[in-house]
Scaffold this motif. Structure first.
Motif, PDB file in Angstrom:
ATOM      1  N   VAL A  93     -39.572  13.019   7.388  1.00 37.00           N
ATOM      2  CA  VAL A  93     -39.100  14.348   6.732  1.00 37.00           C
ATOM      3  C   VAL A  93     -39.315  15.262   7.737  1.00 37.00           C
ATOM      4  O   VAL A  93     -40.409  15.419   8.265  1.00 37.00           O
ATOM      5  N   TYR A  94     -38.226  16.019   7.955  1.00 41.29           N
ATOM      6  CA  TYR A  94     -38.256  17.184   8.994  1.00 41.29           C
ATOM      7  C   TYR A  94     -38.414  18.471   8.115  1.00 41.29           C
ATOM      8  O   TYR A  94     -37.653  18.869   7.138  1.00 41.29           O
ATOM      9  N   TYR A  95     -39.458  19.357   8.524  1.00 39.58           N
ATOM     10  CA  TYR A  95     -39.518  20.536   7.836  1.00 39.58           C
ATOM     11  C   TYR A  95     -39.233  21.798   9.079  1.00 39.58           C
ATOM     12  O   TYR A  95     -39.676  21.899  10.078  1.00 39.58           O
ATOM     13  N   CYS A  96     -38.814  22.724   8.457  1.00 38.85           N
ATOM     14  CA  CYS A  96     -38.561  24.136   8.957  1.00 38.85           C
ATOM     15  C   CYS A  96     -39.577  24.778   8.619  1.00 38.85           C
ATOM     16  O   CYS A  96     -40.092  25.152   7.733  1.00 38.85           O
ATOM     17  N   VAL A  97     -40.115  25.598   9.780  1.00 41.93           N
ATOM     18  CA  VAL A  97     -41.272  26.477   9.434  1.00 41.93           C
ATOM     19  C   VAL A  97     -41.077  27.698  10.727  1.00 41.93           C
ATOM     20  O   VAL A  97     -40.210  27.880  11.370  1.00 41.93           O
ATOM     21  N   SER A  98     -41.868  28.791  10.182  1.00 45.40           N
ATOM     22  CA  SER A  98     -41.619  29.996  10.613  1.00 45.40           C
ATOM     23  C   SER A  98     -43.020  30.673  10.712  1.00 45.40           C
ATOM     24  O   SER A  98     -43.890  30.678   9.984  1.00 45.40           O
ATOM     25  N   SER A  99     -43.202  31.559  12.111  1.00 45.64           N
ATOM     26  CA  SER A  99     -44.246  32.353  12.092  1.00 45.64           C
ATOM     27  C   SER A  99     -43.820  33.247  13.158  1.00 45.64           C
ATOM     28  O   SER A  99     -42.734  33.411  13.672  1.00 45.64           O
ATOM     29  N   LEU A 100     -44.830  34.441  13.325  1.00 43.72           N
ATOM     30  CA  LEU A 100     -44.496  35.449  14.318  1.00 43.72           C
ATOM     31  C   LEU A 100     -44.239  34.797  15.668  1.00 43.72           C
ATOM     32  O   LEU A 100     -43.584  35.375  16.591  1.00 43.72           O
ATOM     33  N   LEU A 101     -45.037  33.917  16.115  1.00 46.48           N
ATOM     34  CA  LEU A 101     -44.959  33.255  17.591  1.00 46.48           C
ATOM     35  C   LEU A 101     -44.887  31.834  17.566  1.00 46.48           C
ATOM     36  O   LEU A 101     -45.453  31.093  16.487  1.00 46.48           O
ATOM     37  N   PRO A 102     -43.972  31.242  18.382  1.00 47.25           N
ATOM     38  CA  PRO A 102     -43.835  29.914  18.604  1.00 47.25           C
ATOM     39  C   PRO A 102     -45.282  29.108  18.653  1.00 47.25           C
ATOM     40  O   PRO A 102     -45.954  29.738  19.351  1.00 47.25           O
ATOM     41  N   SER A 103     -45.359  27.959  18.077  1.00 46.77           N
ATOM     42  CA  SER A 103     -46.692  27.165  18.426  1.00 46.77           C
ATOM     43  C   SER A 103     -46.433  25.600  18.230  1.00 46.77           C
ATOM     44  O   SER A 103     -45.609  25.334  17.471  1.00 46.77           O
ATOM     45  N   GLN A 104     -47.325  24.920  18.719  1.00 46.61           N
ATOM     46  CA  GLN A 104     -47.208  23.337  18.276  1.00 46.61           C
ATOM     47  C   GLN A 104     -48.245  22.987  17.381  1.00 46.61           C
ATOM     48  O   GLN A 104     -48.305  21.963  16.700  1.00 46.61           O
ATOM     49  N   ASP A 105     -49.060  23.948  16.777  1.00 46.18           N
ATOM     50  CA  ASP A 105     -50.285  24.031  15.749  1.00 46.18           C
ATOM     51  C   ASP A 105     -49.521  24.255  14.379  1.00 46.18           C
ATOM     52  O   ASP A 105     -49.087  25.431  14.196  1.00 46.18           O
ATOM     53  N   PRO A 106     -49.434  23.321  13.583  1.00 45.42           N
ATOM     54  CA  PRO A 106     -48.820  23.480  12.346  1.00 45.42           C
ATOM     55  C   PRO A 106     -49.385  24.763  11.573  1.00 45.42           C
ATOM     56  O   PRO A 106     -48.913  25.229  10.985  1.00 45.42           O
ATOM     57  N   LEU A 107     -50.903  24.927  11.895  1.00 43.99           N
ATOM     58  CA  LEU A 107     -51.769  25.879  11.092  1.00 43.99           C
ATOM     59  C   LEU A 107     -51.335  27.039  11.295  1.00 43.99           C
ATOM     60  O   LEU A 107     -51.555  27.913  10.827  1.00 43.99           O
ATOM     61  N   ARG A 108     -50.411  27.181  12.513  1.00 45.61           N
ATOM     62  CA  ARG A 108     -49.854  28.794  12.848  1.00 45.61           C
ATOM     63  C   ARG A 108     -48.837  29.026  11.968  1.00 45.61           C
ATOM     64  O   ARG A 108     -48.570  30.147  12.163  1.00 45.61           O
ATOM     65  N   TYR A 109     -48.238  28.290  11.449  1.00 51.31           N
ATOM     66  CA  TYR A 109     -47.033  28.661  10.863  1.00 51.31           C
ATOM     67  C   TYR A 109     -47.355  28.989   9.380  1.00 51.31           C
ATOM     68  O   TYR A 109     -48.045  28.449   8.522  1.00 51.31           O
ATOM     69  N   ASP A 110     -46.820  30.218   9.031  1.00 51.65           N
ATOM     70  CA  ASP A 110     -46.996  30.726   7.603  1.00 51.65           C
ATOM     71  C   ASP A 110     -45.717  30.284   6.697  1.00 51.65           C
ATOM     72  O   ASP A 110     -46.265  30.268   5.390  1.00 51.65           O
ATOM     73  N   TYR A 111     -44.590  29.952   6.802  1.00 52.01           N
ATOM     74  CA  TYR A 111     -43.617  29.520   5.966  1.00 52.01           C
ATOM     75  C   TYR A 111     -43.235  28.114   6.279  1.00 52.01           C
ATOM     76  O   TYR A 111     -42.871  27.969   7.490  1.00 52.01           O
ATOM     77  N   TRP A 112     -43.065  27.616   5.253  1.00 47.91           N
ATOM     78  CA  TRP A 112     -42.405  26.183   5.327  1.00 47.91           C
ATOM     79  C   TRP A 112     -41.327  25.649   4.260  1.00 47.91           C
ATOM     80  O   TRP A 112     -41.388  26.285   3.386  1.00 47.91           O
ATOM     81  N   GLY A 113     -40.237  25.178   4.858  1.00 52.65           N
ATOM     82  CA  GLY A 113     -39.221  24.560   3.965  1.00 52.65           C
ATOM     83  C   GLY A 113     -39.834  23.303   3.083  1.00 52.65           C
ATOM     84  O   GLY A 113     -40.791  22.770   3.432  1.00 52.65           O
ATOM     85  N   GLN A 114     -38.879  22.970   2.171  1.00 49.02           N
ATOM     86  CA  GLN A 114     -39.248  21.771   1.361  1.00 49.02           C
ATOM     87  C   GLN A 114     -39.042  20.528   2.189  1.00 49.02           C
ATOM     88  O   GLN A 114     -39.388  19.471   1.919  1.00 49.02           O
ATOM     89  N   GLY A 115     -38.244  20.301   3.319  1.00 49.50           N
ATOM     90  CA  GLY A 115     -38.242  19.285   4.146  1.00 49.50           C
ATOM     91  C   GLY A 115     -36.785  18.755   3.892  1.00 49.50           C
ATOM     92  O   GLY A 115     -36.364  18.599   2.655  1.00 49.50           O
ATOM     93  N   THR A 116     -36.498  18.021   4.780  1.00 46.31           N
ATOM     94  CA  THR A 116     -35.104  17.149   4.527  1.00 46.31           C
ATOM     95  C   THR A 116     -35.539  15.659   5.239  1.00 46.31           C
ATOM     96  O   THR A 116     -35.851  15.529   6.391  1.00 46.31           O
ATOM     97  N   GLN A 117     -34.859  14.694   4.568  1.00 51.59           N
ATOM     98  CA  GLN A 117     -35.145  13.130   5.117  1.00 51.59           C
ATOM     99  C   GLN A 117     -34.196  12.832   6.051  1.00 51.59           C
ATOM    100  O   GLN A 117     -33.134  12.885   5.978  1.00 51.59           O
ATOM    101  N   VAL A 118     -34.622  12.208   7.205  1.00 49.53           N
ATOM    102  CA  VAL A 118     -33.928  11.771   8.261  1.00 49.53           C
ATOM    103  C   VAL A 118     -34.286  10.250   8.554  1.00 49.53           C
ATOM    104  O   VAL A 118     -35.419  10.073   8.520  1.00 49.53           O
ATOM    105  N   THR A 119     -33.171   9.384   8.181  1.00 45.64           N
ATOM    106  CA  THR A 119     -33.536   8.197   8.395  1.00 45.64           C
ATOM    107  C   THR A 119     -32.672   7.515   9.382  1.00 45.64           C
ATOM    108  O   THR A 119     -31.323   7.531   9.467  1.00 45.64           O
ATOM    109  N   VAL A 120     -33.217   6.656  10.312  1.00 44.62           N
ATOM    110  CA  VAL A 120     -32.409   6.077  11.563  1.00 44.62           C
ATOM    111  C   VAL A 120     -32.788   4.788  11.443  1.00 44.62           C
ATOM    112  O   VAL A 120     -33.925   4.056  11.453  1.00 44.62           O
ATOM    113  N   SER A 121     -31.603   3.947  11.082  1.00 46.08           N
ATOM    114  CA  SER A 121     -31.647   2.198  11.054  1.00 46.08           C
ATOM    115  C   SER A 121     -31.403   1.623  12.547  1.00 46.08           C
ATOM    116  O   SER A 121     -30.624   2.277  13.222  1.00 46.08           O
TER     117      SER A 121
END
Length: 122
Positions: A93-121
């Motif tokens: 499941v892929y989530y879009c996130v947003s915050s004031l600064l880019p980061s690799q730490d998920p805790l740094r992001y204030d806003y999250w989308g609901q997610g979209t499923q990607v399945t690769v066979s």
């Protein structure tokens, strides 16, 4: 306040491509960095990519570097994740996130989308 909605997920064969879109609400979207995280079943949430407010700086996880491209269109208030040469291990499941600064730490992001499923066979 920023609200994020992801679209573009689906089922694709290995080696194929998908483009995810993240549409944002809010007139201040251009003030925010945006990122993508993913989470596969039984695994921790993983950083995928991020883009700065202006779009001049981008960041990628080693696992997707050279295959995925993040971009943004501030006029359309949308961020894209172009995914090429997809592998079964990209399934998540892929989530879009947003915050004031880019980061690799998920805790740094204030806003999250609901997610979209990607399945690769395989």
């Amino acid at each position: 306040q920023v609200q994020l909605v992801e679209t573009g997920g689906g089922l694709v064969q290995a080696g194929g491509s998908l483009r995810l879109s993240c549409a944002a609400s809010g007139r201040t979207f251009s003030n925010y960095a945006v990122g993508w995280f993913r989470q596969a079943p039984g695994k921790e949430r993983e950083f995928v990519a991020a883009i700065s407010r202006t779009g001049r700086s981008t960041y990628y996880a080693d696992s997707v570097k050279g295959r995925f491209t993040i971009s943004r269109d501030n006029a359309k208030i949308t961020v894209y994740l172009q995914m090429n040469s997809l592998k079964p291990e990209d399934t998540a499941v892929y989530y879009c996130v947003s915050s004031l600064l880019p980061s690799q730490d998920p805790l740094r992001y204030d806003y999250w989308g609901q997610g979209t499923q990607v399945t690769v066979s395989s």
